[in-house]
Design a protein around this motif. Structure first.
Motif, short mmCIF file in Angstrom:
data_model
loop_
_atom_site.label_atom_id
_atom_site.label_comp_id
_atom_site.label_asym_id
_atom_site.label_seq_id
_atom_site.Cartn_x
_atom_site.Cartn_y
_atom_site.Cartn_z
N GLY A 72 16.73 90.23 48.09
CA GLY A 72 16.88 88.78 48.02
C GLY A 72 17.45 88.20 49.29
N PHE A 73 18.30 88.96 49.98
CA PHE A 73 18.91 88.44 51.20
C PHE A 73 17.91 88.43 52.36
N THR A 74 17.04 89.42 52.42
CA THR A 74 16.01 89.39 53.46
C THR A 74 14.95 88.34 53.14
N ASP A 75 14.69 88.13 51.86
CA ASP A 75 13.79 87.05 51.47
C ASP A 75 14.36 85.70 51.90
N PHE A 76 15.67 85.55 51.79
CA PHE A 76 16.38 84.36 52.26
C PHE A 76 16.06 84.11 53.73
N GLN A 77 16.12 85.15 54.54
CA GLN A 77 15.85 85.01 55.97
C GLN A 77 14.39 84.63 56.23
N ASN A 78 13.47 85.28 55.52
CA ASN A 78 12.05 84.98 55.71
C ASN A 78 11.75 83.52 55.39
N LYS A 79 12.26 83.07 54.26
CA LYS A 79 11.97 81.70 53.84
C LYS A 79 12.66 80.67 54.75
N ALA A 80 13.82 81.02 55.28
CA ALA A 80 14.49 80.11 56.22
C ALA A 80 13.66 79.95 57.49
N LEU A 81 13.11 81.04 57.99
CA LEU A 81 12.27 80.96 59.19
C LEU A 81 11.04 80.12 58.93
N HIS A 83 10.81 77.72 56.77
CA HIS A 83 11.25 76.33 56.64
C HIS A 83 11.49 75.70 58.01
N ILE A 84 12.11 76.44 58.90
CA ILE A 84 12.36 75.91 60.25
C ILE A 84 11.05 75.58 60.95
N MET A 85 10.07 76.46 60.82
CA MET A 85 8.77 76.22 61.45
C MET A 85 8.09 74.99 60.86
N THR A 86 8.37 74.69 59.61
CA THR A 86 7.79 73.51 58.98
C THR A 86 8.46 72.23 59.48
N VAL A 87 9.78 72.26 59.56
CA VAL A 87 10.54 71.05 59.89
C VAL A 87 10.58 70.78 61.39
N PRO A 92 12.21 77.57 68.99
CA PRO A 92 11.77 78.96 69.18
C PRO A 92 12.58 79.93 68.33
N VAL A 93 12.06 80.23 67.16
CA VAL A 93 12.66 81.22 66.28
C VAL A 93 11.59 82.26 65.95
N PRO A 94 11.97 83.45 65.55
CA PRO A 94 10.96 84.45 65.19
C PRO A 94 10.14 83.98 63.99
N SER A 95 8.90 84.36 63.94
CA SER A 95 8.08 84.10 62.76
C SER A 95 7.75 85.43 62.09
N LEU A 402 0.81 65.75 60.44
CA LEU A 402 0.81 66.43 61.73
C LEU A 402 2.23 66.40 62.29
N TYR A 403 2.62 67.45 63.02
CA TYR A 403 3.98 67.57 63.52
C TYR A 403 3.95 67.75 65.03
#
Length: 785
Positions: A72-81, A83-87, A92-95, A402-403
């Motif tokens: 669950g904690f690594t899933d937290f990191q994946n989903k945060a990344l 989210h950042i790419m969306t917003v 420049p963060v890892p995808s 569009l972003y």
């Protein structure tokens, strides 16, 4: 081991994980990602990380979590990344690279341990902050970057955000048992004083401060700088310490690593805070405890590093890599009172104190866009024109949005290319799945190409029995003209007087909107578009008569008519939807003269007009050839010619046709997906219903703004004609309205020979809420005049 220490840290820090071999890493890469290459280990506190250099797809980092780390904690990191790419896609963060099975993470037993979570993320190139020369500009830019990162995470939450993480400044008192591992008695006493002061002055204030999910570890080994410009941030790594925490705690962590070389011990930290405040201003209560938070973070590092060095001798150099700077900083700050520190931050961390020479985020963005435009002109030449006076640097699309590179969101009310929405997941899945299986040309047998042709033909009248695939609408119209000229024996083509049909030699000659004053070749004819607005719609009523006159003129010049080529929405002419009888009558004239009728559905097709799949059907017209492009592939370059079989029997045997990329398996898979989305999501009905609602909103604006002379629409295709108060055309004002809407976050364009018609044609998932935003934005733009 001290039991209190073990209880405080939990298994991921109390116990080391078995090593993972390079051989195991390469097996994981091949089996789960289909990648080959090399791997080298990277240092890490809990996980085993490996820098991956692939043979064909660039660089990655493979992360093998500690056996005690919960999925669950690594899933937290994946989903945060994600989210950042969306917003804020420009951050420049890892995808996360998904596995062949489509998983962001999975469990594998490696190193002889229990199953461990494995993930693959992109590698961010550059130079670690710890190895980069420092500067005042770097201090400020780091603050700006962290504020943007916090802003991007502001709307995000995950159940794992409440994990009990000891690298949480708020829990510095839990590290008291580790004081025993600090060998120097003076250092030990200094750290204890810091903890005491934190508990007395900061801990009572923290519960009332702003809090959200934060990165929580902007240390100098987690930040990557531009190697050629070390003052510029090029990435941030390791989201493994994320937590729901006060914003000021995140800022304090980053400020800690601005080690002062000389001068006031808080000077670099104050510049860092000034940069942060230029994006995210701080509250007085937050600034009031910042000094205590900075010292608490230093105390955490001292305690944890001292304990880890004792517990894991093999990692001693790694865990103590910052200890010299930590002790030096604690000693420098030990001479300051909290009142002095508070006053220093209040006086020296104001955003307006940032030098003019150091760009703010907005001016830095403008500089970057100017550089991009200069590079574009240098590399692509003068023929490529950008939309808008202030061109947009787009980096991502989703649905009707569009972003840009700064994360700003624009409502797309113009691009019908992304017909079912930008980056529709069903289309993306079809593209990537087929691309990973096979992509070749139509001279090999392929079921998927036939499946697509069958599905596409099924949406068209039964007399249109053959599909011929191209890569663009221009190619489709070019091929249609070749077929028409071959089958009719004629050369002359009739088009409207401000049409656009493509960019090949043949289609550009039939595109007055593009060639302008150069006109069309002598063997073609341009007739007035069926303008339903001017002169009481006289041009619309006279359209068939004008086509007949063009045929007579051709014959007088010994030119044999080949075709009537019509855009079903008369898009470039100003967007008109005339009575079907005049279109059918015009078609009859052409057929009697031996020509054929071509319906150009590149802009009006695929449900846009809301009455069915095809625009020509609105007129009760049965074309001989239909040309398709733009929305056919939801952004993928595709086109098609749909034709009566008898027209290509001779053409096929005498001339033939082949297109290397037209109709390839990937295009076919995408085409099928687009048709399935249109049907499955009810997008034609949506175009009809939302189109009617939008049209009503636009007509309501007409009653309030004298500039609006006419509103024309069918489904989700709108033409809003503007005039000046004296009745003159309003091209300049129309352009200004388009620009004003762009600045206000809505994208439209203009068209028509006078340049005074607002052209609005959003993706088909356009909603009532989107329509209201469009109307409200247009209302504001028109109110400026």
């Amino acid at each position: 081991m001290n039991a209190a220490v073990s209880d405080a840290f939990g298994e991921t820090l109390a116990e080391d994980a078995p090593d993972v071999s390079i051989a195991e890493v390469l097996v994981i890469l091949g089996r789960h990602y289909g990648l080959t290459g090399s791997a080298r280990p990277l240092p890490g506190e809990r996980d085993h990380n490996f820098h991956i250099q692939t043979e064909s797809e660039g660089e990655f980092v493979l992360k093998v979590s500690h056996p005690a780390e919960e999925a669950g904690f690594t899933d937290f990191q994946n989903k945060a990344l994600d989210h950042i790419m969306t917003v804020d896609p420009a951050l420049p963060v890892p995808s996360v690279r998904k596995s062949l099975e489509g998983e962001a993470q999975f469990m594998v037993s490696v190193g002889g341990s229990a199953p461990r979570v494995v993930r693959l993320v992109t590698y961010l190139p550059g130079q670690l902050l710890s190895r980069s020369p420092t500067s005042a500009a770097q201090d400020r830019n780091l603050g700006i970057f962290l504020a943007r990162l916090g802003r991007a995470l502001r709307g995000f939450f995950h159940p794992a955000a409440g994990s009990d993480l000891l690298w949480d400044i708020r829990k510095v008192a839990k590290t008291r048992p580790m004081l025993a591992y600090i060998a120097d008695a003076r250092h030990r006493a200094m750290v204890e004083r810091v903890i005491d002061a934190f508990e007395q002055h900061a801990a009572p204030v923290i519960p009332g401060l702003r809090a959200q999910i934060v990165h929580n570890d902007m240390n100098s080994y987690n930040v990557v700088m531009d190697a050629s410009r070390p003052e510029m941030v090029s990435g941030i790594l390791d989201f493994g310490d994320m937590i729901h925490s006060p914003l000021i705690c995140d800022l304090a962590i980053g400020a800690v690593y601005r080690w002062p070389a000389e001068g006031h011990p808080l000077a670099p930290a104050a510049r860092f805070v000034a940069g942060y405040q230029s994006v995210q201003p701080l509250e007085i209560e937050e600034l009031g405890i910042l000094f205590h938070l900075i010292r608490a973070r230093l105390a955490l590092i001292a305690n944890i590093a001292s304990w880890q060095a004792e517990r894991f001798p093999a990692k001693r150099d790694y865990v103590l890599r910052l200890i010299t700077e930590v002790w030096a900083s604690l000693e420098r700050l030990d001479g300051l009172s909290s009142a002095e520190a508070r006053r220093y931050f209040l006086d020296h961390s104001k955003p307006e104190q940032m030098p003019v020479s150091q760009p703010s985020p907005a001016s830095a963005s403008a500089d970057a866009e100017r550089a991009l435009l200069e590079r574009r002109a240098r590399l692509l030449g003068p023929t490529y024109r950008a939309f808008y006076r202030n061109p947009i640097h787009l980096v991502r699309g989703s649905g009707v949005w569009l972003y840009d590179a700064q994360g700003r969101k624009f409502l797309d009310a113009y691009n019908n290319v992304a017909s079912v929405g930008h980056c529709h997941p069903r289309v993306v899945e079809a593209l990537s799945g087929q691309a990973a299986t096979l992509n070749t040309h139509t001279r090999y047998l392929s079921e998927i190409i036939l499946d697509y042709a069958e599905k596409l033909l099924g949406t068209l009248p039964s007399h249109l029995g053959h599909a011929m695939f191209t890569c663009t609408g221009s190619e489709a119209n070019d091929l249609a003209i070749r077929i028409a000229q071959h089958s009719s024996g004629g050369t002359g083509v009739i088009i409207t007087d401000f049409a656009y049909h493509g960019a090949t030699i043949a289609t550009a000659q039939l595109s007055p909107a593009a060639v302008g004053a150069k006109g069309v070749p002598a063997h073609h004819r341009a007739v007035a578009a069926p303008d339903t607005f001017r002169d009481g719609g006289r041009a619309a009523r006279d359209f068939a008569r004008n086509v007949a006159a063009a045929i007579d003129d051709m014959r007088a010049q010994n030119i044999r008519p080949a075709a009537l080529l019509l855009d079903s929405a008369f898009s470039s002419d100003g967007i008109f939807f005339p009575d079907g009888s005049v279109i059918r009558e015009a078609a009859d004239h052409v057929r009697k003269a031996g020509g054929i009728v071509i319906a150009d559905e590149v802009q009006s097709g695929f449900g846009r007009l809301g009455q069915g799949m095809w625009g020509f059907a609105n007129y009760g017209l049965e074309p001989d050839i239909v040309t398709l492009g733009k929305p056919i592939g939801d952004g993928h370059p595709m086109g098609a010619v749909i034709v009566r079989p008898q027209l290509v029997s001779s053409f096929g045997s005498n001339t033939g046709y082949f297109n290397t990329f037209g109709g390839n398996p990937v295009a076919a898979a995408i085409g099928i997906a687009v048709l399935e989305v249109i049907e499955g999501e009810g997008l034609i009905e949506n175009a009809r219903n939302v189109g009617a609602y939008t049209g009503a909103l636009l007509r309501a604006l007409q009653s309030r703004h004298g500039m609006i002379a006419d509103v024309r629409h069918n489904g989700l295709y709108f033409g809003v004609e503007l005039t000046a108060e004296d009745g003159a055309t309003a091209a300049a004002k129309t352009s200004s309205v388009v620009e004003a809407m762009r600045e206000d976050g809505v994208l439209i364009s203009s068209c028509g020979p006078r340049g005074n018609v607002l052209k609005i044609r959003p993706p088909l998932p356009f909603s009532r809420d989107n329509a209201e935003q469009l109307a409200e934005t247009l209302d504001r733009a028109l109110s400026k005049w």
